[in-house]
Write an enzyme that holds these catalytic residues in place. Structure first.
Site: not given
Ligand code: COA
Length: 376
Positions: A158-160
């Protein structure tokens, strides 16, 4: 004598879609959709069978998130109250896929900035929060388009995703398994955003970034030493997307809102801020570094308020734009690409010896820190 391999960041690259949607345009279209919905369902709303929808507001969006505009790959259908989602021509197997196309632009720019020939790259990681298809991997398609003789694979955190990709690339370099690794993050977030959801319709934007992680022995004179990388995950349902190949057989659910991005924004805010701030402080301590001396923070770009609080806890005072630059105003939340855009656009002015932090956080929960020091 054992040779040691030291990973560095040689260069970064950025692709920005030409089309952009302002908050005014976004809210006007959303409110037209709301009015249409309420008119069409007037009787059912009156009878209490259907809930009336409420207008969105530019003031709320800017105050709650700091977002003023976002770039998108397909503007008109997103703003059309009858579609409210992007539309594009499906591509044949012989055509370059969309994620590969935009990832390739960012990757080529990165290689150019590093003065690196693609034939000298050993691996491509496509690190993003959604993949266009399960296989063949987007990374292998990008690898092929660049003419790289090596290997590639996709990874999703995801966002990481990008910071997890940087650590993975750095580990290949440290282990001597690769000397040059491209981490490409094409984020077509408009495809998984529910543009009809008032709570989140303003959040995301499209973009692609790339980072070249290399062995210091072959890196260009100007580069960034990677001082440390640290990753953390803690399971949470507060940011979730249920789209997947196992629910394809249930067409009644196929358009369901849970097959798009959903979140409990307040909970995310409250739980992620302390987790990330502590993670940064702990990692600085391990590096025997006073976090208040960090020259710049390139934080994940999800919400201006979250970044203000994290930066304050890390630096010990309210950070200014120079210490914690934002790209939220023009790019919105671009998932894993956000901290890399911030770094790409706001790092040339730093001097040799300056130390900064690239930091991501998001669904999973997942968080990643990459401490870097400018060389030359
Ligand atoms: N326009 C106008 N008002 C809106 C609105 C909109 N588009 N969306 C929500 N509101 C209203 C709500 O109805 C609510 O009203 P109420 O208090 O009368 O019930 C009020 O605004 C507050 O809603 P809330 O959802 O609590 O807002 P918030 O201040 O927490 O901000 C986020 C929402 C999503 C911007 C914020 O929680 C956030 O950014 N969290 C971090 C999560 C994140 O960034 N995730 C991204 C994935 S990494």
């Amino acid at each position: 004598m054992q040779l040691t391999h030291r990973p560095v960041i040689s260069a970064t690259g950025l692709f920005t879609p030409s089309e952009s949607i302002s908050n005014d345009e976004l809210v006007a279209s959303f409110n037209a959709y709301v009015d249409q919905h309420n008119e069409r369902n007037a009787a059912a709303i009156e009878a209490g069978d259907v809930e009336a929808l409420s207008h969105s507001s530019v003031e709320f969006i800017e105050k709650a998130s700091g977002i003023k505009a976002r770039h998108v790959m397909s503007k008109e259908p997103v703003l059309n109250p009858d579609t409210m989602s992007p539309r594009w021509q499906e591509r044949t197997n012989d055509e370059l896929s969309m994620m590969a196309e935009i990832g390739l632009i960012a990757a080529k720019q990165t290689l150019k900035r590093a003065g690196r020939d693609a034939s000298d790259v050993d691996a491509v990681l496509c690190a993003a929060s959604n993949m266009e298809r399960p296989y063949p991997a987007m990374a292998i398609e990008i690898q092929q388009a660049l003419g790289i003789d090596g290997f590639g694979f996709d990874m999703n955190v995801a966002c990481s995703s990008a910071t997890f990709g940087i650590q993975t690339a750095a580990d290949y370099v440290r282990a001597g398994n690769a000397k040059s690794v491209l981490v490409v993050s094409p984020e077509i977030t408009s495809g998984h955003l529910n543009w009809r959801d008032r709570d989140s319709h303003f959040i995301f934007g499209d973009v692609a970034t790339a980072v070249l992680v290399e062995d210091a022995a072959i890196a260009p004179a100007q580069h960034w030493d990677i001082l440390s990388t640290k990753l953390k995950t803690v399971f949470s349902n507060n940011i979730r997307n249920n789209f997947g190949f196992l629910n394809r057989a249930a067409p009644e659910n196929a358009e369901g809102a849970d097959k798009l991005f959903v979140q409990e924004g307040r909970k995310v805010f409250k739980e992620v801020v302390p987790m990330v701030a502590q993670m940064i402080i702990d990692e600085a301590e391990k590096l025997q570094m006073d976090p208040t001396t960090l020259r710049r923070l390139w934080l994940h770009q999800a919400n201006a308020g979250m970044n203000r609080l994290i930066a304050q806890r890390v630096l010990g005072h309210e950070a200014n734009d120079d210490e914690s630059p934002t790209v939220l105003d023009t790019y919105g939340n671009t998932s894993s690409a956000g901290s890399i855009i911030a770094f790409h656009l706001n790092s040339d002015d730093l001097s040799g010896g300056d130390t900064g932090l690239i930091c991501s956080f998001g669904a999973g929960y997942s968080a990643g820190t990459v401490f870097v020091r400018k060389v030359a």
